[in-house]
Scaffold this active site. Sequence first.
Site, short mmCIF file in Angstrom:
data_model
loop_
_atom_site.label_atom_id
_atom_site.label_comp_id
_atom_site.label_asym_id
_atom_site.label_seq_id
_atom_site.Cartn_x
_atom_site.Cartn_y
_atom_site.Cartn_z
N HIS A 17 7.98 -7.57 -3.99
CA HIS A 17 6.66 -8.01 -4.46
C HIS A 17 6.75 -9.40 -5.08
O HIS A 17 6.98 -9.53 -6.29
CB HIS A 17 6.10 -7.00 -5.47
CG HIS A 17 5.67 -5.74 -4.80
ND1 HIS A 17 4.39 -5.55 -4.31
CD2 HIS A 17 6.36 -4.64 -4.47
CE1 HIS A 17 4.31 -4.37 -3.72
NE2 HIS A 17 5.50 -3.80 -3.81
N CYS A 50 5.53 -5.85 1.40
CA CYS A 50 5.94 -4.45 1.27
C CYS A 50 5.43 -3.61 2.44
O CYS A 50 5.95 -3.73 3.54
CB CYS A 50 5.54 -3.90 -0.11
SG CYS A 50 6.65 -2.54 -0.58
N LEU A 51 4.39 -2.77 2.25
CA LEU A 51 3.83 -2.05 3.40
C LEU A 51 3.46 -3.04 4.49
O LEU A 51 3.60 -2.76 5.69
CB LEU A 51 2.59 -1.25 2.97
CG LEU A 51 1.89 -0.46 4.08
CD1 LEU A 51 2.66 0.80 4.43
CD2 LEU A 51 0.46 -0.10 3.68
N GLY A 92 9.44 3.38 -0.61
CA GLY A 92 10.24 4.51 -0.18
C GLY A 92 10.59 4.47 1.30
O GLY A 92 11.35 5.30 1.79
N TYR A 93 9.98 3.52 2.02
CA TYR A 93 10.28 3.32 3.44
C TYR A 93 10.91 1.94 3.59
O TYR A 93 10.77 1.08 2.72
CB TYR A 93 9.00 3.39 4.28
CG TYR A 93 8.39 4.78 4.31
CD1 TYR A 93 8.66 5.65 5.36
CD2 TYR A 93 7.57 5.21 3.28
CE1 TYR A 93 8.11 6.94 5.37
CE2 TYR A 93 7.02 6.49 3.28
CZ TYR A 93 7.29 7.34 4.33
OH TYR A 93 6.76 8.62 4.34
N GLY A 110 0.82 -1.21 0.00
CA GLY A 110 0.00 0.00 0.00
C GLY A 110 0.85 1.26 0.00
O GLY A 110 2.07 1.19 0.14
N GLU A 170 4.45 -11.30 -5.90
CA GLU A 170 3.40 -11.49 -6.92
C GLU A 170 3.84 -10.95 -8.29
O GLU A 170 3.14 -11.15 -9.29
CB GLU A 170 2.10 -10.81 -6.47
CG GLU A 170 2.02 -9.30 -6.62
CD GLU A 170 2.80 -8.52 -5.56
OE1 GLU A 170 3.43 -9.16 -4.70
OE2 GLU A 170 2.77 -7.27 -5.60
N GLY A 210 2.16 5.31 0.94
CA GLY A 210 2.38 6.20 2.08
C GLY A 210 3.27 5.64 3.16
O GLY A 210 4.01 4.66 2.97
N1 GLN Z 1 4.66 -1.08 -2.49
C1 GLN Z 1 4.42 -0.79 -1.24
O1 GLN Z 1 3.68 -1.47 -0.53
C2 GLN Z 1 5.04 0.48 -0.71
C3 GLN Z 1 5.09 0.54 0.80
C4 GLN Z 1 5.29 1.94 1.37
N2 GLN Z 1 4.24 2.80 0.97
C5 GLN Z 1 6.64 2.48 0.97
O2 GLN Z 1 6.71 3.34 0.11
O3 GLN Z 1 7.64 2.05 1.51
#
Ligand code: GLN
Length: 354
Positions: A324, A242-243, A286-287, A215, A326, A217
Site C-alpha cells: 500500500h 494490492c487487489l 491474503g492472496y 479491496g 498510500e 476477498g
Molecule cells: N488490501 C487488499 O487489497 C487485499 C487484496 C486481497 N483481498 C487479498 O487479501 O489478497
Amino acid sequence: MDAYVALEGGHVVEARGRAPGTANGELVFTTAYTGYEESLTDPSYEEQILTFAYPLIGNYGVRSERFESDRVHPRAAVTREMTDDVAEWLAEEDVPAVDHIDTRDLVTDIREEGAMACGIAVGDDVTPEDALAELEDCVPMSDHTDIGAQVSVAEPVVHNAESDGSTVALVDCGAKRSIVDSLVERGATVHVLPYDATADDVAEIDPELLFISNGPGDPENFDAAVDLVDTYVGEVPIAGICLGQQIVARALGGTTEKMDFGHRGVNQPVRDYDTGKVVMTTQNHGYTVADAPEALEVSQVNVNDGTPEGLDSEDLDIITRQYHPEANPGPHDSLSFFDDVLGLTGSKRTIVAD
Ligand SMILES: NC(=O)CC[C@H](N)C(=O)O
C-alpha cells in the site's frame, strides 16, 4: 458482558466483551502498532475478523479524519486491551469487540495454522455454543463471490472535477480514501467507478489512467475489473494497488493463489530490482500473484518470501504494487508511486469505445 471466540477446529477462548453482537469471518491479524482507525475502516477487511498483535489499541483516541472509508469493515475486532473510545465506537457501529485475549498467542496460531474460520459471541447472556454456531456459519473467503458489491460505490463519484490535471478512472473494488486523496493532492480529477463498471462507462470518462483499487476477498471474484483491464491494456496506462495488482495480473494471463496467513503489518521489506534498495511497506493481503504474466516484469519482491510486490511494463505503461504506497497506516517510503503512475498519463494512445 460475556465473550467467546471460537476458532477453526472448535477450540473456544473466553474473553472480555467490549462491544456486543455475534459475527463470523476469516481470522486475520495486523502487527501494526499504530493505525487502528485506518485498519478498522479499510474495506479490504470486509468479511474478516481482525486481531491486533500490538497489545494496546486506542491509546490516541478515535478521530474520523483518520478513517479510510465511512464505516468499520472487519466483522469483529479482537485485542489484548482496548480503550473505551474504541469500544464505544465499535458498539455504535454494531461491530462486536473483545479484549483480554492473548493476541500474540493467537497471531502465533494463525502463523502456524494459516488464516482460519472464526466465530464470536459477545453479550450479557452469550454462551460458548453461540460462538460455535457462528463458526459453523463461516464460509471460505472465496465463497463471497460478490464481495465487491458490499464495498464499492453504487454510482460514479467525481473528486476534484474543476482541476485541469490528469483524468483518472479509479475502479472502486473497496478503495481506501487515501488512494483518492493521494491522486487529488497531485492535481488529478478522480472518477470513482463501481467495481462492475463496463468498458463503456470508462470510455465515457476518457481517462488518462485506469486505476484498479485495493479491496477484499479473492481476486478471482472480480471478473468485471479483469475484463476492463483486458479491454484497455495497451490503450490507456494502468495502475493497481494490492487487489488491483492481482486483477491486472489475472487480466494479462497470470494466476493468483491464497497464501497461508498473508502479509499483515507495516514493516514488510520490499526490494526494488532496479535500484537495489529495500523499502518498508504497509501490507494487508491474503492472496498473491503466483505466476506473473509474461508481459509484465516483476520489478519488486518481498524480501521475506520472494513473492512479487511490483509488476511493471514500460511498453504497456503499467505499474502495480502488492503493498500500500498510500500508507495509512504505515511508512511513507513509497508515496512516489503516485507520481510515477500519474507520470504515465502523457502516454495515453486512443480510447476504445465499444
Ligand atoms: N488490501 C487488499 O487489497 C487485499 C487484496 C486481497 N483481498 C487479498 O487479501 O489478497
